[in-house]
Scaffold this motif. Sequence first.
Motif, short mmCIF file in Angstrom:
data_model
loop_
_atom_site.label_atom_id
_atom_site.label_comp_id
_atom_site.label_asym_id
_atom_site.label_seq_id
_atom_site.Cartn_x
_atom_site.Cartn_y
_atom_site.Cartn_z
N LEU A 335 0.60 -1.13 0.06
CA LEU A 335 -0.01 -0.08 0.05
C LEU A 335 0.78 1.34 -0.03
O LEU A 335 0.35 2.26 0.06
CB LEU A 335 -0.87 0.19 1.30
N GLY A 336 2.13 1.23 0.03
CA GLY A 336 3.10 2.16 0.00
C GLY A 336 2.78 3.21 -1.02
O GLY A 336 2.87 4.40 -0.91
N GLY A 337 2.25 2.89 -2.21
CA GLY A 337 2.13 3.82 -3.48
C GLY A 337 1.04 4.71 -3.17
O GLY A 337 1.09 5.70 -3.68
N TRP A 338 0.02 4.11 -2.47
CA TRP A 338 -1.00 5.10 -2.03
C TRP A 338 -0.87 5.88 -0.73
O TRP A 338 -1.73 6.59 -0.36
CB TRP A 338 -2.39 4.38 -1.90
N TYR A 343 2.05 11.26 6.81
CA TYR A 343 3.42 11.70 7.54
C TYR A 343 3.88 10.39 7.68
O TYR A 343 5.07 10.21 7.96
CB TYR A 343 2.96 12.22 8.72
N LEU A 344 3.43 8.94 7.68
CA LEU A 344 4.12 7.74 7.71
C LEU A 344 4.72 7.61 6.28
O LEU A 344 4.24 7.29 5.40
CB LEU A 344 2.96 6.79 7.99
N ASP A 345 6.20 7.00 6.59
CA ASP A 345 6.93 6.41 5.67
C ASP A 345 6.60 5.07 5.48
O ASP A 345 7.20 4.31 6.42
CB ASP A 345 8.43 6.80 5.84
#
Length: 430
Positions: A335-338, A343-345
Amino acid sequence: MTQAVSGLRSIWQAPYRPLFLLAGLWALVAPIVWILPEDIAPDRVAWHSRELLFGMAGAAAGGYLLTALPAWTKKGSLPPGVTIVASCLWCVARLTAALPEQLPFIAEAIGASAYFAFLTAILAHGVVSSGAWHRLWAPLGTAALCLNAVLFLGDGLSPASRAPLLYIVLITLIGGRATSAFTRRWLGARHLHHRDRPTLSYLAIAAILVAANFSGTRQQISSGLLMTFSGTLLLMQMMEWQSLRTRRYPALFILHIAFAWTPAALILSGVAAVFPGWIPPTAALHAVTMGAMGTMMAAFMMRSAMVRDGETLILNRTMACAFSLVSLSALLRILGGWMSGTYLDPVVAAAICWMTAWALFLASYLPAMSGPVPKPVFSAAIGSEVVRDSGITTSGGEAMIAVNQARQEGSHVRRAISKWGLHLGLRRTR
């Protein structure tokens, strides 16, 4: 001193003991590049891709295959020398990967592939000498990984790399068969129906292998459709396993969760290949590597360290937390791309969850490296249920006493209760 020497010797009595330890250590170490500052970290993508695929996963696969080989060949256990050589060659491969600029290509290629070549030789000799031809996939799989380890030196890893799909094939062959077999025995002991359709997994494997050999833009759509097709087949197979029923047996339930990642990852990979604008290819790749591979390896390696309570494997809370964090890290990475605008990396968060998970795994695994080797290593004689508080039982003396006291023997207990109930009813009537 004598006790320390005896403990050291016991480490080499089974291949899974040192190799699973190395797999856990490397799973903990490899993602650290995503936390280090960029000016001192190596090439992040190349490093963590290579070390998780051929370091962590390679050690886990080798530990399982070498441990299972005597059962396949119906021969005695492998001598400790085989375990020592395999572990040393794995370390040589890691050292070779750390010093690529100081070595000529031929030395780098030998160092990177020697471990898998050794596995292939041992597995091939065992399979051929015993006539266990239905296990020929094992040396063929390690031979393919050996070739990919060499090819990686020149091409690196891309979303179309074959190595992750080769591990998916191994997961389907090993994890799928084992999960179905363990479930059939557990459900059968409770007089519940279990149905498996292995033909679906064979068709899925064939589709994965064909998709792995497609390359180029024109064939990308065909590859994506094949991966989606294979994932759908595996989902259809899982629908017959009654996975939700196994939640009463956590050590088995996590195998179902782990295997469910495989069809999910294949479908995500297929959609990403056909519609790259919908799902980033890197998200699909991490669904395969961190999701399908990471969870299945964790679930299997934990089984070798679980406390045996008669016919039951006990999943303690530390292991359960570790498994949950592996799944969470995969979800964060997918889900990183979305989540890039938050604020969370997600990359750092996924790395922290992953590393914490494997630190917890090592904490649970280290005590199981000494003492007699359990037989069988990856299963117990499944046939009875353990009553647990909150669904999960902790290990240790007091917990084991509680488990033993709470244990029930299915139909035997029900019959005993019925008899006592009838007896009490007669007494009251009198």
